[in-house]
Scaffold this motif. Structure first.
Motif, PDB file in Angstrom:
ATOM      1  N   PRO A  90      -5.650   7.965  -2.709  1.00  0.00           N
ATOM      2  CA  PRO A  90      -5.879   7.425  -1.386  1.00  0.00           C
ATOM      3  C   PRO A  90      -5.950   8.508  -0.335  1.00  0.00           C
ATOM      4  O   PRO A  90      -5.157   9.454  -0.355  1.00  0.00           O
ATOM      5  N   HIS A 141       0.847  -1.186   0.000  1.00  0.00           N
ATOM      6  CA  HIS A 141       0.000   0.000   0.000  1.00  0.00           C
ATOM      7  C   HIS A 141       0.885   1.239   0.000  1.00  0.00           C
ATOM      8  O   HIS A 141       1.710   1.425   0.902  1.00  0.00           O
ATOM      9  N   TYR A 165     -13.819   5.820   3.838  1.00  0.00           N
ATOM     10  CA  TYR A 165     -12.448   5.732   3.308  1.00  0.00           C
ATOM     11  C   TYR A 165     -12.464   5.649   1.787  1.00  0.00           C
ATOM     12  O   TYR A 165     -11.741   6.377   1.102  1.00  0.00           O
ATOM     13  N   GLN A 188      -7.433  -2.007   2.728  1.00  0.00           N
ATOM     14  CA  GLN A 188      -7.272  -0.741   2.015  1.00  0.00           C
ATOM     15  C   GLN A 188      -7.033  -0.978   0.527  1.00  0.00           C
ATOM     16  O   GLN A 188      -7.570  -0.257  -0.317  1.00  0.00           O
TER      17      GLN A 188
END
Length: 311
Positions: free
Chosen positions: A300, A22, A290, A250
């Motif tokens: 992001p 990530h 999110y 995520q």
């Protein structure tokens, strides 16, 4: 068929690779002489490179003076703040990232926050990759990246991180102790446990008993597993497992169009409500928020600062 197999000679093979990676908050900023950033922490590694000017970074009470070209490495969960140190401000480049890979984590978790001067061999080796990423970020500011550009960016980041770990090993000249080797085996077992859980959809059940299973496989007690891992990695095995699951969650939220119900099922949660509660405990916002923030910003979202720990 048997003759074909007998006549085959394998001259090369790489191991299967499955890595949850990530990348977040890769940015270049120019700030003024009065600029400050308050105390905060996040569940990601951070590389902070000063391009021009001077700054001060305070990390858990220790002050690091960063000058032009200096690189600072900060581990996840470490409280830090920064401010300008010169009369004209400074320009910096910052990368936040997480990698759910036991071998990579082992190399990074054994090191505390460290500032490497611009003249050090490590920074000299990393400078071309840092410069390439800085230019990439500047040229593509506020643009949505195509698939080709995204892959090129990832390639540059992995070149940077691979060189970083290689240089750390050469510079620090570490020899693993028995305790570190044992902690590494525990981390590898955690990774294997999570891969099995994701494959069979049993994270909730596995989360309750995985430390005990790992302890039995290594002929240790659960308390020994917890103690050794905490001493080497600076966190409990359950927290390490949660960080890997967070990174995977995520990734799925940002890089796929799967529904939250589907993502919860992939991660092994019996209900999306349970997954949403757990995700909110991890970073303070629900998975839908999110994902929604990422879609609005075309990138992001930054994780909000956690409350400062008592010390």
């Amino acid at each position: 068929m048997s003759e074909m197999i007998a006549d085959m000679v394998e001259i090369g093979r790489l191991p299967d690779v499955r890595m949850s990676f990530h990348l977040m908050g890769l940015h270049v900023r120019d700030v003024g002489p009065s600029w400050t950033y308050p105390s905060h922490e996040h569940p990601m590694y951070e590389l902070h490179w000063v391009i021009e000017g001077d700054m001060k970074m305070m990390i858990e009470g220790q002050i690091y003076d960063q000058k032009k070209g200096d690189l600072l490495f900060i581990r996840p969960g470490i409280i830090h703040s920064c401010k300008s140190a010169g009369s004209r401000g400074f320009t910096y480049f910052c990368i936040h990232f997480s990698v759910a890979d036991p071998a990579f984590s082992k190399e990074l978790e054994r090191r505390q926050a460290t500032c490497y001067e611009s003249s050090s061999p490590l920074v000299k080796e990393l400078a071309p990759f840092l410069t390439e990423l800085c230019n990439f970020a500047t040229e593509n500011k506020n643009r949505s990246l195509s698939a080709a550009k995204s892959m090129k960016m990832y390639a540059a980041v992995f070149e940077l991180l691979g060189t970083f770990v290689e240089q750390l090993s050469q510079t620090d000249n570490f020899v693993l102790t028995k305790k570190e080797l044992l902690a590494s085996r525990i981390a590898e077992n955690i990774g294997s446990s999570i891969r099995s859980s994701l494959l069979h959809g049993q994270v909730e059940d596995n989360e309750r008993k995985f430390v005990q299973d790992i302890a039995e496989s290594l002929n240790l007690s659960p308390s020994q597993v917890n103690r050794v891992f905490q001493q080497v990695y600076g966190k409990a095995p359950r927290k390490y497992m949660s960080e890997i699951l967070l990174s995977e969650a995520q990734r799925l939220l940002l890089q796929t169009d799967l529904s939250i119900d589907h993502i919860a099922m992939i991660l092994g949660y019996k209900t999306s409500a349970h997954f949403s509660r757990q995700f909110k405990r991890w970073i303070g916002i629900a998975p839908s928020v999110y994902r929604g923030t990422a879609e609005m910003d075309e990138g992001p979202p930054l994780i909000p600062p956690s409350p400062q720990k008592s010390r």
